[in-house]
Design a protein around this motif. Sequence first.
Motif, PDB file in Angstrom:
ATOM      1  N   UNK A   1      -4.603   1.719  10.849  1.00 34.67           N
ATOM      2  CA  UNK A   1      -5.582   2.029   9.811  1.00 34.67           C
ATOM      3  C   UNK A   1      -4.999   2.827   8.658  1.00 34.67           C
ATOM      4  N   UNK A   2      -5.754   3.808   8.189  1.00 31.38           N
ATOM      5  CA  UNK A   2      -5.373   4.622   7.034  1.00 31.38           C
ATOM      6  C   UNK A   2      -4.121   5.451   7.277  1.00 31.38           C
ATOM      7  N   UNK A   3      -3.808   5.767   8.523  1.00 29.53           N
ATOM      8  CA  UNK A   3      -2.630   6.598   8.792  1.00 29.53           C
ATOM      9  C   UNK A   3      -1.323   5.884   8.429  1.00 29.53           C
ATOM     10  N   UNK A   4      -1.373   4.567   8.232  1.00 26.25           N
ATOM     11  CA  UNK A   4      -0.180   3.805   7.865  1.00 26.25           C
ATOM     12  C   UNK A   4      -0.123   3.479   6.376  1.00 26.25           C
ATOM     13  N   UNK A   5      -1.075   3.960   5.617  1.00 25.32           N
ATOM     14  CA  UNK A   5      -1.128   3.652   4.177  1.00 25.32           C
ATOM     15  C   UNK A   5       0.021   4.301   3.433  1.00 25.32           C
ATOM     16  N   UNK A   6       0.544   3.651   2.450  1.00 21.95           N
ATOM     17  CA  UNK A   6       0.386   2.250   2.044  1.00 21.95           C
ATOM     18  C   UNK A   6       1.200   1.335   2.964  1.00 21.95           C
ATOM     19  N   UNK A   7       0.512   0.447   3.634  1.00 16.81           N
ATOM     20  CA  UNK A   7       1.107  -0.357   4.709  1.00 16.81           C
ATOM     21  C   UNK A   7       2.255  -1.226   4.214  1.00 16.81           C
ATOM     22  N   UNK A   8       2.027  -2.015   3.177  1.00 20.06           N
ATOM     23  CA  UNK A   8       3.064  -2.956   2.738  1.00 20.06           C
ATOM     24  C   UNK A   8       4.343  -2.228   2.331  1.00 20.06           C
ATOM     25  N   UNK A   9       4.209  -1.168   1.542  1.00 14.16           N
ATOM     26  CA  UNK A   9       5.392  -0.435   1.086  1.00 14.16           C
ATOM     27  C   UNK A   9       6.156   0.178   2.252  1.00 14.16           C
ATOM     28  N   UNK A  10       5.430   0.793   3.189  1.00 14.51           N
ATOM     29  CA  UNK A  10       6.090   1.408   4.342  1.00 14.51           C
ATOM     30  C   UNK A  10       6.758   0.357   5.222  1.00 14.51           C
ATOM     31  N   UNK A  11       6.074  -0.758   5.440  1.00 16.45           N
ATOM     32  CA  UNK A  11       6.621  -1.827   6.272  1.00 16.45           C
ATOM     33  C   UNK A  11       7.884  -2.414   5.652  1.00 16.45           C
ATOM     34  N   UNK A  12       7.830  -2.723   4.364  1.00 20.87           N
ATOM     35  CA  UNK A  12       8.990  -3.315   3.700  1.00 20.87           C
ATOM     36  C   UNK A  12      10.161  -2.333   3.645  1.00 20.87           C
ATOM     37  N   UNK A  13       9.883  -1.059   3.446  1.00 22.11           N
ATOM     38  CA  UNK A  13      10.942  -0.055   3.451  1.00 22.11           C
ATOM     39  C   UNK A  13      11.584   0.034   4.829  1.00 22.11           C
ATOM     40  N   UNK A  14      10.768   0.068   5.874  1.00 22.44           N
ATOM     41  CA  UNK A  14      11.290   0.143   7.232  1.00 22.44           C
ATOM     42  C   UNK A  14      12.125  -1.084   7.567  1.00 22.44           C
ATOM     43  N   UNK A  15      11.633  -2.274   7.219  1.00 19.44           N
ATOM     44  CA  UNK A  15      12.388  -3.503   7.485  1.00 19.44           C
ATOM     45  C   UNK A  15      13.689  -3.528   6.690  1.00 19.44           C
ATOM     46  N   UNK A  16      13.676  -2.985   5.478  1.00 18.94           N
ATOM     47  CA  UNK A  16      14.905  -2.898   4.680  1.00 18.94           C
ATOM     48  C   UNK A  16      15.926  -1.994   5.351  1.00 18.94           C
ATOM     49  N   UNK A  17      15.467  -0.893   5.925  1.00 18.34           N
ATOM     50  CA  UNK A  17      16.357   0.016   6.643  1.00 18.34           C
ATOM     51  C   UNK A  17      16.941  -0.672   7.872  1.00 18.34           C
ATOM     52  N   UNK A  18      16.090  -1.399   8.610  1.00 17.04           N
ATOM     53  CA  UNK A  18      16.582  -2.134   9.780  1.00 17.04           C
ATOM     54  C   UNK A  18      17.641  -3.157   9.373  1.00 17.04           C
ATOM     55  N   UNK A  19      17.393  -3.856   8.272  1.00 14.82           N
ATOM     56  CA  UNK A  19      18.347  -4.853   7.793  1.00 14.82           C
ATOM     57  C   UNK A  19      19.646  -4.185   7.326  1.00 14.82           C
ATOM     58  N   UNK A  20      19.546  -3.077   6.611  1.00 17.09           N
ATOM     59  CA  UNK A  20      20.731  -2.378   6.115  1.00 17.09           C
ATOM     60  C   UNK A  20      21.601  -1.873   7.262  1.00 17.09           C
ATOM     61  N   UNK A  21      20.975  -1.513   8.380  1.00 13.54           N
ATOM     62  CA  UNK A  21      21.718  -1.055   9.551  1.00 13.54           C
ATOM     63  C   UNK A  21      22.230  -2.209  10.407  1.00 13.54           C
ATOM     64  N   UNK A  22      21.877  -3.435  10.043  1.00  5.45           N
ATOM     65  CA  UNK A  22      22.350  -4.603  10.778  1.00  5.45           C
ATOM     66  C   UNK A  22      21.619  -4.829  12.094  1.00  5.45           C
TER      67      UNK A  22
END
Length: 114
Positions: free
Chosen positions: A86-107
């Motif tokens: 819910x609201x505790x994850x806002x802004x969802x898209x930005x946080x999700x894409x940032x997290x996935x970018x970090x996962x990708x950068x770490x291989x």
Amino acid sequence: MGNKNLLTMIPVLKESITLRQNRDNKEIYQVCVPRTNLLERFSIKFLKQPTHHSIRLDQLGSFVIGMCDGQHPVEELEKKVEDAFGQSASPVRERLLTFLSILEANGWIEWRES
């Protein structure tokens, strides 16, 4: 990734990366990353250091990385995160894409087309 729509792409955890559940809370994961470069292999063999790095994730990170199984495109992950947190994850898209970018950068993940 070129001109592909990231929301339709599917993140997949690489085979060399393993997840370990927390003993106290089964919803929390530790990511186990093998230590493979020459210096790390030397320190494992001669200094008796661990063979893996262990990174403990929070509940949101654990939820997302647990869904990186090749079945869920980013758009679906976004909806599931929003439903679960819910609201505790806002802004969802930005946080999700940032997290996935970090996962990708770490291989830790690779991308597949849906």
